[in-house]
Write a protein that holds these residues in place. Structure first.
Motif, PDB file in Angstrom:
ATOM      1  N   GLU A 235       0.837  -1.189   0.000  1.00 43.89           N
ATOM      2  CA  GLU A 235       0.000   0.000   0.000  1.00 43.89           C
ATOM      3  C   GLU A 235       0.873   1.240   0.000  1.00 43.89           C
ATOM      4  OE1 GLU A 235      -2.407  -0.251   3.433  1.00 43.89           O
ATOM      5  OE2 GLU A 235      -0.796   0.116   4.862  1.00 43.89           O
ATOM      6  N   ASP A 236       0.320   2.306  -0.487  1.00 40.89           N
ATOM      7  CA  ASP A 236       1.068   3.545  -0.645  1.00 40.89           C
ATOM      8  C   ASP A 236       1.421   4.158   0.703  1.00 40.89           C
ATOM      9  OD1 ASP A 236       2.103   5.861  -2.112  1.00 40.89           O
ATOM     10  OD2 ASP A 236       0.359   6.904  -1.289  1.00 40.89           O
ATOM     11  N   VAL A 237       2.603   4.742   0.771  1.00 39.82           N
ATOM     12  CA  VAL A 237       3.058   5.446   1.966  1.00 39.82           C
ATOM     13  C   VAL A 237       2.712   6.925   1.811  1.00 39.82           C
ATOM     14  CG1 VAL A 237       5.045   6.081   3.367  1.00 39.82           C
ATOM     15  CG2 VAL A 237       4.921   3.798   2.353  1.00 39.82           C
ATOM     16  N   ASP A 238       2.066   7.481   2.804  1.00 42.77           N
ATOM     17  CA  ASP A 238       1.721   8.906   2.773  1.00 42.77           C
ATOM     18  C   ASP A 238       2.892   9.695   3.348  1.00 42.77           C
ATOM     19  OD1 ASP A 238       0.603  11.372   2.690  1.00 42.77           O
ATOM     20  OD2 ASP A 238      -1.119  10.929   3.955  1.00 42.77           O
ATOM     21  N   GLU A 239       3.762  10.150   2.464  1.00 41.39           N
ATOM     22  CA  GLU A 239       4.939  10.898   2.906  1.00 41.39           C
ATOM     23  C   GLU A 239       4.574  12.240   3.522  1.00 41.39           C
ATOM     24  OE1 GLU A 239       6.165   8.152  -0.416  1.00 41.39           O
ATOM     25  OE2 GLU A 239       4.552   9.614  -0.069  1.00 41.39           O
ATOM     26  N   CYS A 240       3.372  12.730   3.225  1.00 39.47           N
ATOM     27  CA  CYS A 240       2.975  14.048   3.727  1.00 39.47           C
ATOM     28  C   CYS A 240       2.637  14.027   5.216  1.00 39.47           C
ATOM     29  CB  CYS A 240       1.778  14.572   2.938  1.00 39.47           C
ATOM     30  SG  CYS A 240       2.157  14.919   1.197  1.00 39.47           S
ATOM     31  N   GLU A 241       2.510  12.826   5.815  1.00 41.08           N
ATOM     32  CA  GLU A 241       2.259  12.776   7.248  1.00 41.08           C
ATOM     33  C   GLU A 241       3.467  13.257   8.034  1.00 41.08           C
ATOM     34  OE1 GLU A 241       1.072   8.848   8.218  1.00 41.08           O
ATOM     35  OE2 GLU A 241      -0.943   9.045   7.348  1.00 41.08           O
ATOM     36  N   THR A 244       7.625  16.816   5.318  1.00 38.44           N
ATOM     37  CA  THR A 244       8.395  16.587   4.095  1.00 38.44           C
ATOM     38  C   THR A 244       8.729  17.890   3.398  1.00 38.44           C
ATOM     39  OG1 THR A 244       7.208  14.484   3.858  1.00 38.44           O
ATOM     40  CG2 THR A 244       8.438  15.284   1.948  1.00 38.44           C
ATOM     41  N   CYS A 252       2.540  19.830   1.018  1.00 35.30           N
ATOM     42  CA  CYS A 252       2.826  18.508   0.468  1.00 35.30           C
ATOM     43  C   CYS A 252       1.567  17.909  -0.136  1.00 35.30           C
ATOM     44  CB  CYS A 252       3.371  17.600   1.571  1.00 35.30           C
ATOM     45  SG  CYS A 252       3.789  15.932   1.008  1.00 35.30           S
ATOM     46  N   ASN A 254       0.354  14.188  -1.554  1.00 40.38           N
ATOM     47  CA  ASN A 254       0.735  12.782  -1.651  1.00 40.38           C
ATOM     48  C   ASN A 254       0.362  12.219  -3.017  1.00 40.38           C
ATOM     49  OD1 ASN A 254       1.698  10.269  -0.422  1.00 40.38           O
ATOM     50  ND2 ASN A 254      -0.425   9.614  -0.598  1.00 40.38           N
ATOM     51  N   TYR A 259       5.530  11.809  -3.564  1.00 36.00           N
ATOM     52  CA  TYR A 259       4.875  13.033  -3.116  1.00 36.00           C
ATOM     53  C   TYR A 259       5.396  14.192  -3.961  1.00 36.00           C
ATOM     54  CZ  TYR A 259       9.282  14.248  -0.828  1.00 36.00           C
ATOM     55  OH  TYR A 259      10.588  14.549  -0.585  1.00 36.00           O
TER      56      TYR A 259
END
Length: 503
Positions: A235-241, A244, A252, A254, A259
């Protein structure tokens, strides 16, 4: 869905399940309640195709034929129609935009046919980029259509990976749907007990719910993805958490597998950085970019107001400058104008011309302790030798300033201490603390002595004998309530006693 509609669906489903979706697609187009299908077929095949998809052939000479003509715009050939009498097979011959009905042998194969559907069972277009296909006697791809008959399957997304799959029957149903209809839309197979899609042992069900992917592709996730809770899918990683995008004005966004840093609202990208442009909406005169940032500026003759960087105020470069006036012919006839000047200037109207003249504050009032120097629109103070300027207008002797332990000018409202001042010297902190301690001890001792004195007096008063000071002839009277007769008797007894003593 009512029982009659359910029965119709089952009949419709069994007619479609045997069709091969892998057959080469033919072209079709639908509008309103009519659909035109371009496919070489005889009259019987055309009629069965319409019936199997919950429709009927367009009848010759009806209003549907008129609409069918517009649907065939740009096409040519012969297409099957349903005859009113039903005795002969009728075809519509299209040449140069004209449609002419003609009788032809029923066994002939024509170029296509047209079906009429109840508009209530038609489906509208789905949002997004979708491909619509309908399986009847052949596999039709519906292009340029605004409505779709029952049995149409819509695939949303790119060919390599679909985002979703939908079936039309009085509305759109997302896969997986009932397993009896096209295996629920599943890519491999459908479990009729759970109405879910299944995959071979070497494959795993994709998160879309209907397609299968090899498990070997899920052993390691690509960059920007992580293993899901099931342990094998990604599953996709939400880098905006995380923090970033940290540059000023960035936010940001995602994306699948990554991102992107974009400029937030009120900022615009300029040379690779996000520059704040919101201030330009509040500038009174003009806005320009200075040093990588936007700020308000003023036209010639004005300067930015120090109390508000978005406002401009008038500025005079010398002792006299033109005033800014709102010209009014009626006021000008009276030698008057609505004119304004900067702070520190006064309007002067001479020869019907308004000017701003500098005010000499040094002449109008005492502005400084020692010396005052007038400037354009303002003034400044100066001190004589041996004094220092404080708060812009006060002159304090340098000796007094040096004795000030803080080394800073006195606060507003408090004049500086001059030499020889009668104000008492400030005591050191340790002396003040000792005095307070001594006074406290003294007060405590006084209280203790007072308590002892009270206790001593109490003991003495308790042992006092009144009989020793009582005179033999001293009478002790007690107050009591008496009547008039008693009062007379007592008065008589007292008088008799007094007479006897005198004898």
């Amino acid at each position: 869905m009512d029982p009659a509609a359910t029965q119709t669906v089952l009949v419709f489903v069994f007619c479609l399940c045997g069709l091969q979706e892998a057959a080469p697609p033919q072209l079709g187009r639908c509008s309103g309640g009519l659909c035109f299908f371009q496919h070489s077929v005889d009259f019987g095949g055309a009629q069965r195709s319409c019936v199997n998809s919950s429709g009927r052939l367009v009848e010759s000479g009806s209003e549907d034929q008129m609409e069918f003509s517009s649907l065939l715009a740009g096409s040519s050939g012969r297409f099957w129609l349903r005859s009113a009498e039903g005795a002969n097979c009728t075809a519509a011959s299209v040449r140069g935009g004209e449609v002419v009905a003609a009788a032809v042998p029923c066994r002939d194969k024509l170029d296509g046919f047209a079906c009429h559907y109840n508009p209530a069972v038609m489906c509208g277009s789905l949002s997004g980029d979708a491909q619509y296909t309908l399986s009847m006697a052949a596999h039709f791809q519906l292009l340029g259509s605004d409505s779709f008959p029952p049995g149409t399957v819509a695939r949303v997304g790119v060919a390599q990976h679909l985002d979703s799959k939908h079936l039309c029957y009085g509305g759109w149903f997302r896969a997986p749907w009932s397993c009896e209809v096209f295996r629920g839309g599943c890519e491999h197979d459908c479990d009729s007990n759970t109405h879910t899609c299944t995959c071979p042992t070497t494959h795993a069900l994709h998160q879309d719910g209907f397609s299968c992917v090899p498990k070997s592709q899920l052993d390691g996730c690509e960059d920007g993805f992580e293993h899901a809770e099931d342990g094998w899918s990604c599953e996709d990683v939400d880098e905006c958490e995380e923090d970033t995008c940290t540059a000023e004005g960035e936010e940001c966004v995602n994306l699948p597998g990554g991102y992107q840093c974009t400029c937030a609202h009120g900022f615009a990208e300029d040379d690779g950085t996000c520059v704040n442009t919101s201030i330009c909406k509040t500038c009174e005169q003009r806005c320009s970019k200075v040093g990588g940032a936007y700020r308000c500026e003023c036209v010639e003759g004005f300067t930015v107001a120090p109390e508000d960087p978005t406002k401009c105020r008038q500025q005079c470069p010398g002792r006299v400058c033109p005033a800014r006036c709102i010209h009014d012919p009626e006021l000008e006839e009276k030698n008057m104008q609505q004119c304004t000047c900067p702070e520190g200037y006064i309007v002067d109207i001479s020869n019907r011309t308004a000017s701003c003249v500098d005010i000499d504050e040094c002449e109008s009032q005492d502005m400084c302790d020692h010396m005052c120097e007038n400037t354009f629109g303002n003034y400044r103070c100066a001190c004589e030798d041996g004094f220092q300027l404080v708060r812009g207008d006060r002159c304090v002797p340098l000796v007094a300033q040096d004795e000030d332990s803080s080394g800073s000018p006195p606060p507003p409202g408090h004049p500086p201490h001059a030499p020889g001042s009668l104000q008492p010297a400030v005591l050191p902190a340790y002396i003040r603390t000792g005095s307070i301690l001594g006074i406290t001890v003294f007060l405590v001792l006084c209280v203790v002595l007072l308590v002892c004195l009270v206790q001593s007096l109490t003991r003495r008063c308790g042992s006092l004998d009144l009989t020793s000071i009582k005179h033999p002839d001293m009478d002790i009277f007690y107050l009591q309530q008496v009547s008039t007769e008693t009062y007379k008797r007592l008065s008589f007894d007292r008088q008799s006693r007094t007479d006897s003593l005198r004898l």
